[in-house]
Each structure stands twice: as C-alpha cells, then as structure tokens.
Design a protein around this motif. Structure first.
Motif, PDB file in Angstrom:
ATOM      1  N   PHE A  84       0.852  -1.183   0.000  1.00 10.91           N
ATOM      2  CA  PHE A  84       0.000   0.000   0.000  1.00 10.91           C
ATOM      3  C   PHE A  84       0.886   1.231   0.000  1.00 10.91           C
ATOM      4  O   PHE A  84       2.105   1.157   0.171  1.00 10.91           O
ATOM      5  CB  PHE A  84      -0.937   0.011   1.218  1.00 10.91           C
ATOM      6  N   ARG A  85       0.250   2.387  -0.197  1.00 14.94           N
ATOM      7  CA  ARG A  85       0.974   3.661  -0.186  1.00 14.94           C
ATOM      8  C   ARG A  85       0.572   4.528   1.007  1.00 14.94           C
ATOM      9  O   ARG A  85       1.407   5.223   1.583  1.00 14.94           O
ATOM     10  CB  ARG A  85       0.720   4.434  -1.476  1.00 14.94           C
ATOM     11  N   TYR A  86      -0.701   4.485   1.375  1.00 14.53           N
ATOM     12  CA  TYR A  86      -1.208   5.354   2.432  1.00 14.53           C
ATOM     13  C   TYR A  86      -1.664   4.514   3.622  1.00 14.53           C
ATOM     14  O   TYR A  86      -2.142   3.392   3.461  1.00 14.53           O
ATOM     15  CB  TYR A  86      -2.418   6.157   1.923  1.00 14.53           C
ATOM     16  N   PHE A  87      -1.530   5.077   4.816  1.00 11.16           N
ATOM     17  CA  PHE A  87      -2.121   4.431   5.983  1.00 11.16           C
ATOM     18  C   PHE A  87      -2.729   5.469   6.902  1.00 11.16           C
ATOM     19  O   PHE A  87      -2.297   6.635   6.944  1.00 11.16           O
ATOM     20  CB  PHE A  87      -1.123   3.537   6.718  1.00 11.16           C
ATOM     21  N   LYS A  88      -3.763   5.047   7.612  1.00 13.55           N
ATOM     22  CA  LYS A  88      -4.508   5.927   8.518  1.00 13.55           C
ATOM     23  C   LYS A  88      -4.530   5.317   9.907  1.00 13.55           C
ATOM     24  O   LYS A  88      -4.819   4.132  10.078  1.00 13.55           O
ATOM     25  CB  LYS A  88      -5.936   6.129   8.019  1.00 13.55           C
ATOM     26  N   LEU A  89      -4.198   6.130  10.912  1.00 15.59           N
ATOM     27  CA  LEU A  89      -4.194   5.710  12.307  1.00 15.59           C
ATOM     28  C   LEU A  89      -5.354   6.358  13.044  1.00 15.59           C
ATOM     29  O   LEU A  89      -5.520   7.588  12.966  1.00 15.59           O
ATOM     30  CB  LEU A  89      -2.874   6.098  12.986  1.00 15.59           C
ATOM     31  N   THR A  90      -6.128   5.560  13.760  1.00 14.02           N
ATOM     32  CA  THR A  90      -7.253   6.074  14.536  1.00 14.02           C
ATOM     33  C   THR A  90      -7.154   5.563  15.965  1.00 14.02           C
ATOM     34  O   THR A  90      -7.464   4.394  16.232  1.00 14.02           O
ATOM     35  CB  THR A  90      -8.594   5.634  13.928  1.00 14.02           C
ATOM     36  N   PRO A  91      -6.695   6.385  16.903  1.00 10.51           N
ATOM     37  CA  PRO A  91      -6.671   5.958  18.310  1.00 10.51           C
ATOM     38  C   PRO A  91      -8.093   5.691  18.814  1.00 10.51           C
ATOM     39  O   PRO A  91      -8.983   6.526  18.651  1.00 10.51           O
ATOM     40  CB  PRO A  91      -6.045   7.152  19.024  1.00 10.51           C
ATOM     41  N   ARG A  92      -8.298   4.525  19.432  1.00  9.27           N
ATOM     42  CA  ARG A  92      -9.620   4.139  19.906  1.00  9.27           C
ATOM     43  C   ARG A  92      -9.770   4.295  21.410  1.00  9.27           C
ATOM     44  O   ARG A  92     -10.797   4.773  21.889  1.00  9.27           O
ATOM     45  CB  ARG A  92      -9.898   2.685  19.509  1.00  9.27           C
ATOM     46  N   THR A  93      -8.759   3.846  22.149  1.00 14.08           N
ATOM     47  CA  THR A  93      -8.796   3.958  23.606  1.00 14.08           C
ATOM     48  C   THR A  93      -7.415   4.348  24.108  1.00 14.08           C
ATOM     49  O   THR A  93      -6.423   4.235  23.383  1.00 14.08           O
ATOM     50  CB  THR A  93      -9.221   2.629  24.273  1.00 14.08           C
ATOM     51  N   GLY A  94      -7.381   4.804  25.377  1.00 14.60           N
ATOM     52  CA  GLY A  94      -6.113   5.236  25.951  1.00 14.60           C
ATOM     53  C   GLY A  94      -5.783   4.507  27.231  1.00 14.60           C
ATOM     54  O   GLY A  94      -6.617   3.802  27.810  1.00 14.60           O
TER      55      GLY A  94
END
Length: 496
Positions: free
Chosen positions: A466-476
């Motif tokens: 792949f070329r792009y990636f997306k990070l989504t924090p869900r919990t801390g």
C-alpha cells in the motif's frame, strides 16, 4: 541507473491496483536495518531468569508480591514482551510476601516456578514451587505444590535445578536465619517438589571479593560447557554493593555433585563491576542461547549508577560470551550502557522504511498552542509529538485520526509505533491502508503497551502493499481523552 530505478518503480506502481497484491518487484532500498540493540534491555529486572521453548523466550524476575512471566521471540526486545500474572500468593501464609528470584523450569512435560518467600520477616525465607500442566506456561493454572526444603528447615533462597546422570538436584543459597555467611548447598530430589536426604555445602565465601557488604555466595546458576562439564556461576558479596560480582564453581569430570571435594572454586571473579560501562554490582544471572543455537548468552542485572540506593534499581542486561580452552566461560566485561550490540544470531531482523519523503495527508486535529503538530509524527524525533487538540475545542476518543503518504507503494510486514512520554498514551490503535487515499482497507485494532522511548512493532499476518495508511486511536491508557504519539512508521522483514 537512478533514472532506470525511478522508471521501474513507476511502472510497478501503475501495475499494482489492489492492496496486498504482490505482482512485481519494487526497488525498496531506502531502509534502515535494525541489527543491533543496547543495554539495559529492560529498565528493571532484579534476579533475571530466561528459559527457551519452541522459539519462545520466557522471562521472569523478582517482583516481590507475585510471579509474573513474560513471553517474546526476540530477547533483545524484552521490554516489549507480553506479560502474564502467573501466580499471586494468598494472604496470611508463610509465603505471602517477599517473593524472590523466581525460576521457570520444564520438568517431565510440566512447568514449575521455583521461588523463595516469607511472611514479612526475612528470617523466615524458605523455597517454594508452583506447578502448571499446560504446554504453554503463559496459559493454564498454576497450582501450589508446597515448600521445597531439607530436614534442617533453615533460611533458604535462590533455588535452581540440576539434572545430572539421571538424577535431579536442587542448589540454593542458605544460612542461619539470613545472617552471614550465606553458603551454597546441594541436595538430591525425588520429584520436582521434594528434597530427599541431607544437604551438602559446596561453596562458602572465602575470598575478599566474596565479602563486600557481607560474606555471601548466592544465586547459583547451572552452565554446561561444550564438553558437557557441570559449572555453577554464582553471585558473591552483598547485592546492594557495587562490588557484587560473579564467581565460578566446577564439578570435576565424572565427579559426584554431592561430594564437596569434587567441586573447585575459581580464585578470581569471572564477571565484575565496570564503572566505565555503567555496570555496578553485576550479578544474579541466567543463561540462554541465540534463536539459531549457535551463540551462548548471559542475562544479568546491574545498577546504572554507583552506591546502590532505593532510587537506583537493578536492570536487566544481556551479552554473548565465548569459551576458553580450559572449558570455562569468558564473559568479558559488562557491555557499556547504550553501546550498539549485535542481536542474537537467528533473530528475524526488520528493515525500517526511511521517512524523509513521507507526508501527512490529513488529520482530525493537532495541538497548535504547544507546537505538537501532525507532522511531528514522522519527523524521526521521539521527543516531539502529535497530540490531538485539547487547549481549545478538545477532541475525544475515537474522534481523531491521522493519515500518512509514504510516497509510493511499499511492501509492508508491519508498523512501527512509538508512544509519547507522560500521559495521553494510546492503548488501542485502529489502522487502515489504501492505494488511492480514497478507498480504505481496515487492518484491525492493535494493542499498544504503556511504555515510552522505544519502538513498538505491530506485525501484520502477511506482507501487504500500500501507499497510504490511517491511524485512529480508539482507547487510551489513562483518562486523558486527547491522545498523542511520538512516531509512526512501517517495516519489512529482512530476506533470509
């Protein structure tokens, strides 16, 4: 050649339409090989112990109130190992407190953890063992089997197991209610929890280097040399002094372990303090081999600063060693803190993609007031962070994300994530990837540990392009609702 490489990369990128479809080779030489590590490998780790099984390393150390196991396939990355609370003693017993020097052993297809403990009074320290029938020591139930002791029932710590000529023995350090001197004893065992017959003393502090702080011989560890001779590496002097060090016992060829005259003690220590290396009081060790079985390694604890103290804890370190012509180990000197050491042979190495040409495509928010901006996530600096907005109009889980452009399609085996210092660490991170920054393929949720200053590696089930990636924090990991990260990247495994 540069033009040709660019042309090939362009043609390959055009031909690849689906994420994960490995249709052609792409030049991907802009990587950094992670082939080294530095000591300490863990910021804690008094009385470290390691055993190996089926490509896994199982580690434990003194934690005082419970027995904890750690599992990893890369001992050089022990700080990232998965942990498991194996056994917590019930309150109000003779073994409820001060659990010291645990050791994990596999005996006759079952797992055993030996440890010493007391009821809060050091004079009552004795040795105990728990048993687990599960093939995996990180699973199953640990059952208390009882006290492991001889008929004298004296103060005892640091139990370890020797298998020799079809007989099982226990070695330990003992004395009179914990008062000096501490000696090393051996006794036969009829099963993993029962000592039979009388104990025999095979070592007592005799040299000056064994008497700093107090005259002590403790922490016996079994080591077989290439000729299969039995050696015992032990710790001399008080663990709280800088001169704590390692000594060596040797059982003569065809000798009887229960006969004290068949044991000889080396007159000098075999591993000692090095102020230049930041290794004060190196001792209480264990042994293991590299994943491919070609190298012998020692794990030990030391303090990074002199003069002991409660704020100067013992930390775990490893280094390889060789054998001398007389069949004794050459441990050398403790490796210097921060010195790059070659990883154990056979570890699957990673190649980290260089991020110089990467770009941040988009993000939900950033903390402008404190200059904790989105592009800090790929600036190759662990001390700078991306933090979602909290000074004005703060954002909350899971209303934040960030997407990265790696510049071209890359073959990726996993992600490299580093947590920020302090609070607002991410616990669960959702990752998605794309080839067009439009349609996204979710890869799932990944768990991050609550540690800082180290890369964490999130491996994928299979290589993905792949070329792009997306990070989504869900919990801390805490109640702060505006998460932050120090760095994000990708890696591939080095070809064998």
């Amino acid at each position: 050649m540069i033009k040709l490489g660019c042309l090939l990369a362009l043609l390959s990128a055009v031909s690849c339409e689906k994420i994960g479809e490995l249709t052609s080779a792409i030049p991907q030489d802009n990587v950094i090989l992670e082939d080294s590590f530095v000591n300490p490998i863990l910021p804690r780790g008094a009385d470290p112990w390691v055993t190996q099984k089926n490509g896994k390393y199982y580690f434990t150390y003194t934690q005082g109130s419970k027995l904890v196991l750690y599992e990893t396939d890369r001992i050089s990355e022990l700080a990232l190992a998965k942990s498991h609370d194996a056994w917590i003693p019930p309150a109000g017993t003779a073994y409820s407190k001060n659990l010291w020097a645990p050791e994990l052993h596999e005996i006759n297809g079952k797992w055993y953890i030996y440890f010493s403990a007391d009821n809060g009074s050091n004079a009552n320290h004795r040795m105990y063992v728990v048993e687990n029938e599960s093939p995996n020591p990180m699973e199953g139930e640990w059952v208390f089997k009882g006290k492991v002791g001889d008929t004298t029932n004296q103060w005892a710590i640091d139990g370890t197991i020797l298998h020799h000529n079809n007989q099982m023995y226990m070695l330990w350090s003992g004395g009179n209610a914990g008062a000096p001197p501490q000696d090393i004893y051996i006794a036969k065992m009829s099963d993993p929890w029962t000592i039979v017959g009388q104990k025999v003393r095979i070592a007592t502090p005799t040299y000056a280097w064994e008497k700093f702080g107090n005259p002590i011989n403790e922490g016996p560890q079994i080591l077989h040399n290439p000729a299969n001779d039995v050696l015992v590496v032990y710790s001399g002097s008080g663990y709280w002094v800088d001169n704590y060090c390692l000594g060596l016992l040797r059982l003569k060829t065809n000798g009887d372990p229960m006969n004290p005259v068949d044991w000889t003690k080396k007159a000098e220590p075999v591993f000692s303090m090095s102020a230049e290396s930041g290794a004060y009081g190196p001792g209480h060790n264990g042994f293991f081999q590299s994943p491919d079985g070609t190298e012998d390694w020692i794990i030990y604890h030391a303090r990074s600063l002199p003069n002991g103290g409660s704020n100067n804890g013992r930390n775990a370190r490893i280094q390889s060693f060789q054998w001398l012509a007389d069949g004794t180990p050459n441990f050398g000197v403790p490796a210097k803190i921060g010195q790059a050491l070659t990883r154990p042979a056979g570890e699957l190495l990673r190649e980290l993609y260089v991020k110089d040409d990467w770009a941040v495509l988009g993000f939900s928010s950033e903390e402008i007031v404190n200059n904790r901006l989105a592009n800090r996530l790929i600036d190759n600096n662990l001390s700078s962070y991306w933090i979602t907005r909290y000074s004005t109009n703060p954002t909350n889980y899971p209303d934040h994300w960030i997407s990265i452009d790696m510049g071209r399609d890359l073959d990726v085996d996993g992600f490299v994530i580093a947590q920020k210092n302090g609070d607002r660490k991410v616990k669960t991170l959702s990752i998605a990837v794309s080839n067009d920054n439009n349609s996204w393929q979710p890869l799932g949720d990944f768990e991050l540990q609550n540690i800082e200053g180290r890369n964490q590696y999130l491996a994928l089930p299979s290589k993905t392009r792949f070329r792009y990636f997306k990070l989504t924090p869900r919990t801390g990991h805490d109640n702060q609702q505006q998460p932050g990260l120090a760095e994000a990247g990708t890696f591939r495994y080095q070809n064998p």
